[in-house]
Design a protein around this motif. Structure first.
Motif, mmCIF file in Angstrom:
data_model
loop_
_atom_site.group_PDB
_atom_site.id
_atom_site.type_symbol
_atom_site.label_atom_id
_atom_site.label_comp_id
_atom_site.label_asym_id
_atom_site.label_seq_id
_atom_site.Cartn_x
_atom_site.Cartn_y
_atom_site.Cartn_z
ATOM 1 N N THR A 47 45.617 -43.685 19.882
ATOM 2 C CA THR A 47 44.960 -42.574 20.631
ATOM 3 C C THR A 47 46.019 -42.242 21.800
ATOM 4 N N GLU A 48 45.732 -41.265 22.740
ATOM 5 C CA GLU A 48 46.751 -41.043 23.596
ATOM 6 C C GLU A 48 46.431 -41.789 25.027
ATOM 7 N N LYS A 95 48.065 -38.550 9.586
ATOM 8 C CA LYS A 95 49.122 -37.186 9.723
ATOM 9 C C LYS A 95 49.700 -37.315 10.889
ATOM 10 N N LYS A 96 49.772 -38.468 11.493
ATOM 11 C CA LYS A 96 50.542 -38.634 12.980
ATOM 12 C C LYS A 96 50.203 -37.792 14.039
ATOM 13 N N GLU A 97 48.748 -37.730 13.928
ATOM 14 C CA GLU A 97 47.836 -37.101 15.012
ATOM 15 C C GLU A 97 47.303 -37.972 15.853
ATOM 16 N N LYS A 98 47.379 -38.030 16.874
ATOM 17 C CA LYS A 98 46.659 -39.002 17.980
ATOM 18 C C LYS A 98 45.203 -38.379 18.570
ATOM 19 N N LYS A 117 43.505 -38.878 10.915
ATOM 20 C CA LYS A 117 44.304 -38.206 11.803
ATOM 21 C C LYS A 117 45.587 -38.873 11.938
ATOM 22 N N ASN A 118 45.449 -40.239 12.112
ATOM 23 C CA ASN A 118 46.612 -41.069 12.330
ATOM 24 C C ASN A 118 47.546 -41.147 11.260
#
Length: 428
Positions: free
Chosen positions: A282-283, A327-330, A324-325
């Motif tokens: 997460t961010e 897809k390299k999305e946090k 989502k992770n």
């Protein structure tokens, strides 16, 4: 199930057959087998199976060939062949089911060297067998004393006599290899019989001795469990149990056999959950899984920098974050998903008394405190205050009448008392 010798006595106390499940009536033994083919007749021209299953003390069972074509049934006491002499046992199974049991125990029923059944035991054989059984406790105690004198690191847990009394088998447990040659010499000299030492495991020891488990019931191994499967600590991890050896260990000192009973169900349920070592990016920071609840279908995650605060997530939400992770999305934070769980109102199951049953404590009288009793008394006194006042007024008038100077009785009494005091001497 219970035999006549295991039932309760006249005073309600359990008598017990004191045979560790090997009573003569064969009604309370864990190894008793139900012959569901006993009421079925064999096809025409088919000969009955010539092998029988015989049980000895505790969990020892062996197969013997009925070469004399004896009419044997379950519960018959027979004399069987042994390596030296003969042994006495009880028939536990006959017929075609013996063949099934031999296949299960991987015993070849076509083997010509299979031991034989000599005859049905006579009364003399049974008396000799019973005398030997009565000596077992005394000999076991004496054998332990000899082992302590020789300083051997072993524990003799049980003794089993052969039916003719010429041989005794000593079962012991030990962590390391034990040199018991001198022990055998001393015991053979003291008891006058042939000695055989047989090492068993701690689970087999608990099976022979029996006892009560932490659940309050008799040990599974001494009642119905016949085979021992290996139990590992991973079984406790799958079931989310604390790795406390005092709680996970049984009476034998090993992990409890019951840890394997529900293990398959837990493994199937965990297939729908993410792995225990799942990490969420997460961010706000990296999050780790702290706890998994299979029944509530929830997972608890906490940040690496703040491990004290846990956030509740469902398996679907965790899988969504993992996708989502990949897809390299946090994700912004776990709080966004955790708030959704808090907003949802869980329906609570309310149990209604549809049958009309009353409370179990409906016959119990409520205890009244002393303060409530005093209050009730004061209320009664206030309610009946008028009548009491009248009685008090009458009593006052009577007392005043008795204290008047004109009362002749009081004056007479005063004069009598004065005359008596004058007559008494001073020294009196």
């Amino acid at each position: 199930m219970g035999c006549s010798s295991c039932s309760t006595g006249k005073d309600g106390q359990p008598r017990g057959c004191k045979n560790n499940g090997t009573c003569g009536t064969d009604g309370c033994n864990k190894l008793t087998v139900f012959d569901w083919l006993s009421n079925m007749s064999l096809p025409n021209g088919e000969k009955p199976f010539d092998c029988v299953e015989v049980r000895f003390k505790n969990s020892r069972k062996e197969f013997f060939r009925n070469t004399e074509n004896l009419s044997l049934s379950i519960g018959d006491i027979v004399g069987t062949q042994s390596k030296s002499g003969h042994d006495i046992g009880m028939v536990t199974l006959t017929g075609e089911l013996v063949k099934v049991q031999m296949k299960r125990k991987k015993v070849d029923f076509n083997d010509a060297e299979l031991p034989k059944v000599y005859r049905k035991a006579s009364q003399k054989d049974i008396d000799t067998w019973q005398k030997c059984r009565d000596r077992e406790e005394e000999i076991k105690k004496r054998a332990r004393e000899i082992a302590i004198i020789l300083k051997l690191q072993m524990k003799i847990s049980d003794v089993e006599f052969q039916g003719d009394g010429s041989k005794a088998t000593f079962y012991y447990t030990a962590e390391e290899r034990v040199d018991f040659r001198q022990l055998i010499k001393d015991m053979a000299k003291a008891f006058g019989i042939r000695i055989e030492m047989r090492q068993i495991g701690y689970r087999q020891e608990a099976q022979r001795l029996g006892g009560i488990g932490s659940c309050g019931r008799e040990l599974c191994c001494s009642t119905w469990l016949t085979d021992f499967r290996s139990v590992s600590t991973s079984a406790a991890r799958y079931q989310q149990l604390s790795l406390n050896p005092q709680k996970l260990a049984g009476q034998c000192g090993k992990l409890k056999c019951c840890l394997n009973y529900e293990l398959d169900v837990y493994i199937d349920a965990l297939k729908d959950f993410p792995a225990q070592d799942t990490k969420l990016f997460t961010e706000k920071g990296l999050a780790f899984c702290q706890k998994t609840d299979i029944f509530k279908e929830k997972l608890w995650f906490s940040y690496k920098d703040d491990p004290a605060n846990w956030h509740v997530l469902s398996p679907e939400q965790v899988k969504e974050i993992l996708e989502k992770n990949k897809k390299k999305e946090k994700v912004a934070s776990l709080e966004e998903y955790a708030v959704e769980n808090l907003v949802e109102i869980e329906e609570r199951v309310v149990f209604e008394n549809v049958v009309g049953q009353d409370s179990l404590t409906r016959f119990d009288k409520p205890k009244r405190s002393k303060n409530s009793r005093n209050r009730n008394r004061n209320k009664k006194r206030k309610a009946s205050g008028g009548g009491n006042n009248q009685r008090q007024g009458q009593n006052k008038n009577r007392n005043q009448g008795n204290q008047k100077p004109g009362n002749k009785k009081n004056q007479g009494n005063k004069n009598k008392n004065a005359n008596r005091s004058k007559r008494r001497p001073k020294n009196a």
